[in-house]
Every structure is written in C-alpha cells, then in structure tokens.
Scaffold this active site. Structure first.
Site, PDB file in Angstrom:
ATOM      1  N   TYR A   1       0.820  -1.213   0.000  1.00 16.60           N
ATOM      2  CA  TYR A   1       0.000   0.000   0.000  1.00 16.60           C
ATOM      3  C   TYR A   1       0.856   1.267   0.000  1.00 16.60           C
ATOM      4  CZ  TYR A   1      -4.594  -2.117   0.818  1.00 16.60           C
ATOM      5  OH  TYR A   1      -5.782  -2.796   0.695  1.00 16.60           O
TER       6      TYR A   1
ATOM      7  N   LYS B   1       4.118 -15.357   2.627  1.00 11.87           N
ATOM      8  CA  LYS B   1       4.329 -16.106   1.380  1.00 11.87           C
ATOM      9  C   LYS B   1       5.832 -16.282   1.267  1.00 11.87           C
ATOM     10  CE  LYS B   1       2.875 -17.901  -2.536  1.00 11.87           C
ATOM     11  NZ  LYS B   1       2.026 -19.109  -2.622  1.00 11.87           N
TER      12      LYS B   1
ATOM     13  N   ASP C   1      -1.944 -18.413   0.641  1.00  8.36           N
ATOM     14  CA  ASP C   1      -2.899 -19.177  -0.183  1.00  8.36           C
ATOM     15  C   ASP C   1      -3.520 -20.305   0.636  1.00  8.36           C
ATOM     16  OD1 ASP C   1      -0.384 -20.361  -0.092  1.00  8.36           O
ATOM     17  OD2 ASP C   1      -0.398 -21.045  -2.178  1.00  8.36           O
TER      18      ASP C   1
ATOM     19  N   ASP D   1      -5.945  -7.333   4.189  1.00  9.53           N
ATOM     20  CA  ASP D   1      -7.120  -6.753   3.532  1.00  9.53           C
ATOM     21  C   ASP D   1      -7.987  -7.879   2.981  1.00  9.53           C
ATOM     22  OD1 ASP D   1      -8.781  -4.757   2.329  1.00  9.53           O
ATOM     23  OD2 ASP D   1      -7.785  -5.148   0.407  1.00  9.53           O
TER      24      ASP D   1
ATOM     25  N   ASP E   1     -11.715  -9.762   4.754  1.00 12.02           N
ATOM     26  CA  ASP E   1     -13.010  -9.862   4.070  1.00 12.02           C
ATOM     27  C   ASP E   1     -13.502 -11.307   4.094  1.00 12.02           C
ATOM     28  OD1 ASP E   1     -12.907  -7.166   3.364  1.00 12.02           O
ATOM     29  OD2 ASP E   1     -13.600  -7.533   1.313  1.00 12.02           O
TER      30      ASP E   1
HETATM   31  C1  IPM Z   1     -10.358  -1.785   4.032  1.00 10.86           C
HETATM   32  C2  IPM Z   1     -10.659  -1.202   2.692  1.00 10.86           C
HETATM   33  C3  IPM Z   1      -9.602  -0.176   2.345  1.00 10.86           C
HETATM   34  C4  IPM Z   1      -8.280  -0.894   2.272  1.00 10.86           C
HETATM   35  C5  IPM Z   1      -9.858   0.621   1.056  1.00 10.86           C
HETATM   36  C6  IPM Z   1     -11.186   1.305   1.058  1.00 10.86           C
HETATM   37  C7  IPM Z   1      -8.748   1.606   0.795  1.00 10.86           C
HETATM   38  O1  IPM Z   1     -10.780  -2.210   1.739  1.00 10.86           O
HETATM   39  O2  IPM Z   1     -10.275  -1.026   5.013  1.00 10.86           O
HETATM   40  O3  IPM Z   1     -10.222  -3.002   4.130  1.00 10.86           O
HETATM   41  O4  IPM Z   1      -7.935  -1.488   1.237  1.00 10.86           O
HETATM   42  O5  IPM Z   1      -7.565  -0.877   3.262  1.00 10.86           O
HETATM   43 MG    MG Z   2     -10.703  -4.195   2.537  1.00 18.68          MG
END
Ligand code: IPM
Ligand code: MG
Length: 357
Positions: free
Chosen positions: A142, A193, A225, A249, A253
């Site tokens: 990032y 990784k 993975d 990230d 999710d």
């Molecule tokens: C998160 C989001 C952010 C990230 C985006 C919106 C920049 O996906 O907080 O997980 O990638 O960190």
């Molecule tokens: Mg995210």
C-alpha cells in the site's frame, strides 16, 4: 464528568447512514453513564472531493489529530473511480492511517450463534468461530515505493508497487499479535508467502524472533494461499491471525463472511495517539440512501472505541450485549435476513439497539 473529543467522518455511500446510527448509540451511552462525548463532524473521501476538491483537507487532518478518537464510515464510490489514484477517496483513508501512525488493524470475526444459519458455509463449520485478524496497516504494497504507472517507449505501460517491510515494522505488529493472543486463546498464526516473497521471508524470521519473548503463546506459520483455504475448510483452528497489509485486507473480508455478513465486522486501528474505528466493509453505493445498510459493524466499532481508546469496558460490553440481544430477538437487516425474522432498515436496527441499551 468525563469528556472525550471524537472526530466523526461519515464519508461516502452508506457512510452517513451507518455513522448516524452509531452516533445515536454513542450519545445514548453518554447520557446513561454521564460521559461527555464531544462530537465534531467533518467530510472525508468523495464527499470532501466534491466540496473542497481533495479527499482529506488540512482542517480535517488537524481536527483528527486533536481528537481522542476517530469514527469513520466508509469512503469511495463509482462517482470518483475515474480519478487519478493520487486524489481518489481511498487516499484519504490511507493518509489518515499513515498520519496517525495506525500500524495495527484489529478485525475481530466472531460468529453470533443466532446468525450461524445466515452464513454461506455449513453451520458445523462456523459454529464457535472467534478469530482476530491483525492486519499491518501502514506498510507493504500500500505504501512502498517505487510505485506508479509509466509509459514505455513502445507505447505499452508498466505498473509497479513495492512490498517493503523493515525489522522494526514487523517487530511491533508481531508484539501486538502476541499481546492480544495472551488475552485470548494464546495462539498466533503468522501468514506470509515466505516460499516466494523475500519480504515475507524476513517477516517470518522476525516473528520467530519476537516469539522468543512469548513462549506461553503458540506460534505457527501459514502461507497466505493455504490460509485462504483453511479459513473456509476449518476456521475454528484460528485464534489470532497476523499478517501484512494486503494479505490482511483480503483475508479479513474472507473472515468476515464466515460470520454471515461483512456488515457485522468492526475494526480498530491502533498504534498512535489517536485510534481510528471503522467498519471493515465499504461504502456500498448500490444501497446508499435506501435505509438498507446494516449499521452493526459501525455500532460495534463504537464499542471497540470505548474499550481501546477510553478504557470504558462496561459501556463497551453494554453495546455488544445490546447488539446480541437484538439479534436474539430476531431483528435483521437485509444482508442477514432469513425466513421468519423481523426485517428492519438501517434506522430500525439502530433504534432497536438503542432501546436495548
Ligand atoms: C479496508 C478497505 C480499504 C483498504 C480501502 C477502502 C482503501 O478495503 O479497510 O479493508 O484497502 O484498506
Ligand atoms: Mg478491505
């Protein structure tokens, strides 16, 4: 009377709706326990671009730095997607994280028993899941340089991002992971990784070194993975997962979906003087303004704020209990709705939680 200054940054899409409900919860807690929450609202992300031409103004940054904590909704949306990367709404979030020194992002994924059926996975697989994903937040792909897209002489283009981690950056996030694990089930899975990426080979080496001071905590390592697969195959094997920015990230999710909906997961970003609290989901532009969003992730982010920034444990517990009891009573937003439940909107869910408090 105790007082705290909080910067409130609703952002874009469903941001204002979910933050609106979370702020009501905060005010209710304040009134009940005689705590003064001094709230200062400001624009961020696309909303700020529309008004000021940039996603994070100096004024907003100043406000945030002078606050005791930050509550953020979500940023981004199709309206701003064509913009150059350097001025996109998402930049504001990255700048906030960097400016505030928030290198540790805590993303708890805990299943509510009554929602076990709302998950896309089998009940027996997810029953009892309680994972803390600890994502490094100010390093890696990032922020690493060189980065960007350049034109080549032959007319094609070349895109670059760089994954960088230094020893101190890995050490401090590893320490957080072990400290958090000590208060939980004492098990850390470090995700890398290391079979391919040198950066993460260093990651593994440093985590092993830090672990020497934490022999009471069990440490294991997993390639990213494999971790993505194990989260679906047998999520109950995990207690604390610690990993670099991009892996975190993605995996957070995935971990969120174990719990039924990404609309349920709060987060705390720590490491600096001022903590930032936000739901892990995005701005969901498709349902913005329709009162369909689930405010629970944001409301639980307020609970994390009370717990981590203000040490208001009882008040944080009260919010978390209220959420659980509203779910037990059958209230559901669309994302977690099931047959026979009471479907409510964003406001309705907020009200139900508030009346429980
Ligand atoms: C998160 C989001 C952010 C990230 C985006 C919106 C920049 O996906 O907080 O997980 O990638 O960190
Ligand atoms: Mg995210």
């Amino acid at each position: 009377m105790k007082g705290y200054k909080i910067a409130v940054l609703p952002g874009d899409g469903i941001g204002p709706e979910i933050v609106g409900e979370a702020v009501k919860v905060l005010k209710t807690v304040g009134k009940k326990h005689n705590i003064k929450f001094d709230l200062h609202e400001a624009l961020v992300g696309g909303a700020s671009i529309d008004k000021y031409g940039i996603s994070l103004t100096d004024d907003t940054l100043k406000l945030v730095k002078q606050s005791d904590a930050v509550l953020l909704g979500a940023v981004g949306g199709p309206k701003w997607e064509g913009l150059d990367y350097s001025i996109r709404p998402e930049r504001a979030l990255l700048a906030l994280r960097k400016e505030l020194g928030l290198f540790a992002n805590l993303r708890p994924a805990k299943i509510y028993p009554v929602l076990a059926d709302a998950s896309t996975l089998k009940k027996e697989v997810i029953d009892g899941v309680d994972i803390m994903v600890i994502r490094e937040l100010t390093g890696g792909l990032y922020f690493g340089t060189p980065k960007g897209v350049t034109k080549l002489p032959d007319g094609t283009e070349r895109g670059v991002n760089t994954m960088i981690y230094t020893t101190p950056e890995i050490e401090r996030i590893a320490k957080i992971a072990f400290d958090v694990a000590r208060k939980r089930r004492k098990k850390v899975t470090s995700v890398d990784k290391a079979n391919v990426l040198e950066t993460t080979e260093l990651w593994r080496k440093v985590v092993i070194k830090v672990h020497k001071e934490y022999q009471d905590v069990e440490l294991n390592h997993m390639y990213v993975d494999n971790c993505a697969m194990q989260l679906i195959r047998n999520p109950k094997q995990f207690d604390v997962i610690v990993t670099e920015n991009t892996f975190g990230d993605i995996l957070s999710d995935e971990a969120a979906m174990l719990t039924g909906s990404i609309g349920m997961l709060p987060s705390a970003s720590l490491g600096g003087k001022v903590g930032l609290y936000e739901p892990i989901h995005g701005s969901a532009p498709d349902i913005a303004g329709t009162d369909k969003a689930n405010p629970i992730a944001t409301i639980l982010s307020v609970a994390m704020m009370l717990r981590f920034s203000f040490n208001l444990t009882n008040e944080a517990d009260a919010i978390e209990k209220a959420v659980e009891s509203v779910l037990n009573k059958g209230y559901r937003t669309a994302d977690i709705n099931q047959h026979g439940m009471k479907l409510v909107g964003c406001k309705g869910m907020g009200e139900a939680i508030i009346s429980e408090i």
